[in-house]
Enzyme design. Sequence first.
Site, short mmCIF file in Angstrom:
data_model
loop_
_atom_site.label_atom_id
_atom_site.label_comp_id
_atom_site.label_asym_id
_atom_site.label_seq_id
_atom_site.Cartn_x
_atom_site.Cartn_y
_atom_site.Cartn_z
N TRP A 164 -3.21 25.62 22.09
CA TRP A 164 -2.16 25.39 23.07
C TRP A 164 -0.93 24.90 22.30
O TRP A 164 -1.02 23.97 21.50
CB TRP A 164 -2.57 24.32 24.08
CG TRP A 164 -3.63 24.75 25.06
CD1 TRP A 164 -4.33 25.92 25.07
CD2 TRP A 164 -4.10 24.00 26.18
NE1 TRP A 164 -5.21 25.95 26.12
CE2 TRP A 164 -5.08 24.77 26.83
CE3 TRP A 164 -3.78 22.76 26.70
CZ2 TRP A 164 -5.77 24.34 27.96
CZ3 TRP A 164 -4.46 22.31 27.84
CH2 TRP A 164 -5.43 23.09 28.47
N ARG A 168 9.84 28.27 21.84
CA ARG A 168 10.86 28.85 22.71
C ARG A 168 10.59 30.34 22.94
O ARG A 168 10.10 31.04 22.04
CB ARG A 168 12.25 28.63 22.11
CG ARG A 168 12.57 29.53 20.92
CD ARG A 168 13.82 29.08 20.23
NE ARG A 168 14.41 30.12 19.39
CZ ARG A 168 15.28 29.89 18.43
NH1 ARG A 168 15.67 28.64 18.16
NH2 ARG A 168 15.78 30.89 17.71
N GLN A 185 2.85 28.16 11.68
CA GLN A 185 2.52 27.49 12.94
C GLN A 185 1.25 28.10 13.52
O GLN A 185 0.87 29.23 13.22
CB GLN A 185 3.68 27.63 13.92
CG GLN A 185 4.96 26.95 13.48
CD GLN A 185 4.81 25.44 13.35
OE1 GLN A 185 4.12 24.81 14.15
NE2 GLN A 185 5.44 24.86 12.34
N HIS A 186 0.60 27.35 14.40
CA HIS A 186 -0.71 27.77 14.87
C HIS A 186 -0.67 29.08 15.65
O HIS A 186 -1.54 29.94 15.49
CB HIS A 186 -1.35 26.65 15.71
CG HIS A 186 -1.82 25.50 14.88
ND1 HIS A 186 -2.15 24.27 15.39
CD2 HIS A 186 -2.02 25.40 13.54
CE1 HIS A 186 -2.52 23.46 14.42
NE2 HIS A 186 -2.44 24.12 13.29
N MET A 219 2.02 18.29 19.74
CA MET A 219 1.42 17.44 18.71
C MET A 219 0.91 18.29 17.55
O MET A 219 0.19 19.27 17.75
CB MET A 219 0.26 16.63 19.30
CG MET A 219 -0.32 15.61 18.34
SD MET A 219 -1.44 14.49 19.20
CE MET A 219 -1.92 13.41 17.85
N GLU A 227 -6.44 21.77 21.26
CA GLU A 227 -5.60 20.77 21.91
C GLU A 227 -6.19 20.31 23.24
O GLU A 227 -6.06 19.13 23.61
CB GLU A 227 -4.19 21.34 22.14
CG GLU A 227 -3.32 21.40 20.90
CD GLU A 227 -3.63 22.58 20.01
OE1 GLU A 227 -3.08 22.64 18.90
OE2 GLU A 227 -4.44 23.44 20.41
N GLU A 276 19.09 23.66 19.23
CA GLU A 276 17.78 23.16 18.84
C GLU A 276 17.76 21.65 18.62
O GLU A 276 18.77 20.97 18.77
CB GLU A 276 17.28 23.89 17.59
CG GLU A 276 16.50 25.18 17.89
CD GLU A 276 15.11 24.90 18.47
OE1 GLU A 276 14.76 23.71 18.68
OE2 GLU A 276 14.38 25.88 18.73
#
Length: 493
Positions: A164, A168, A185-186, A219, A227, A276
């Site tokens: 999770w 954007r 990133q995941h 997080m 998550e 941002e």
Amino acid sequence: MPLTDLRQYIEALRSLGEIQDIDAPVSLNLELGAIIRRCNETGAPAPLFKAFSDHPSGFRILGAPGGASRQAGRQLVRVATSLGLPPNSTGQDIVEAIAGSLDLPPIDPVIVDDAPCFENVRTGDDVDLNLLPVPLIHHGDGGRYLNTWGCIVARTPDGSWTNWSIARMMLVDGKRMSGIVAPQQHVGMVAKAWADIGKPMPFALALGVEPAIPFICGMPLPDYVNESGRLGALLGRPIKTVRCRTVDLEAPASAEILIEGHLHLDESVQEGPMGEFAGYVPLEPVMRRPVYRVSAISHRDDAILPVVAAGEPVEENHTAWGIPSAAQILHDLRAAGLAVTTAWMPLQAALHWLVVTVPRDWRRRTGIEESKALCEKIGKTIFATKAGAVVPKVIVLNDDVDPTDTDELVWAFATRCHPFLGHANFDHIDAAPLLAYLRTSEKVSGATGKIVYNCLPPDEWGEILPIRASFRHGFPPEIVDRVKQRWGEYGFR
């Protein structure tokens, strides 16, 4: 009672004086974004927009859902309420609650049969994202952004990891979106796993979920950690999920709006720029980003879309990303055997500072003798983690300083930081490309230099600290108590 959907959260905020109903029609073209930005910058209540001058009725928008408040002693009331904590919780209270939950066993979600978001369902040719009230948030944005506060659900092909996250997403047309899908990133890792077997990644985007979910999505948990289970541990209850209609995923059942489809890494369109978290609309050339193709849109009657207007502090990047990041780093530092009182990412520093405080007896607790060596170990521990990849500047102080008090922090940094002695410098460390000051070469390489500022006393002082000439620290406790009790008697309000 736990707040298990966005509407309960709104009513809880209303009772706390943190909702401003806006009945006057507002334009989605910049006006709405400007109102949210002013609310962020003044600490005004979260605006709940009920009518739009350039979009049909049937939807509402909640702005600044996790922003800061101007209420005295309740700056973080929206954050605390979202996480089921008392409304007057401090930043340190919230960080400790999150960090402490990381040692608890996960509580996995439970699947329910139905959800209110399926009151209205469109699939196939009936899909049209333009039916949703998608705002142009900032002057200079490259498009209208639908996802600024939603939960992206993705699962690896083998089913072993369900991620999770928040990222954007810009509207491309009625059936497509695009956004940043960074390989480190995941969501990028999961998408690559699907691309490696020659398939697009199934995704679900749950908008308007129960208030705690965006905080776990923001997080920086370690790789391959779910998550949903960690949030269950924090809240002490399982999150309810519901099966999607067109993809093999379960999404938060509390969603006001649920979008389903597939992410295609092999298809790209121009995306951005967008205002941002650092406080700027970037000047870089427009990038090409992967495409999310939508197969279903479901929503509640009179659905509520949450909107974050990222930019200068304080906004949700600084609360829902910064505060959980500080909690993860605090947990990691303690796990490394370091005597750390707290960790905090000052909201006004826009994720560019992390403050770590230590007790005066840190030498005895850690076995480290020199303050520079302590700073080096703190830096190595932080910069090796996913949470630390964003942070470029760390400030180490004694714990007589409250790092959540910006006035106190500025004074301590100014008076305790030697201009060039004792700091720990790190070269070519992984860095988030959206850090404001990076050169083009650093953005391309994804690496930069980082520093741990040593604001501890000279080693020759040992554990001795000078007496602070302040009300709280500079007088005996009985005098402090007496003055507080007699404050009104003196004639002060």
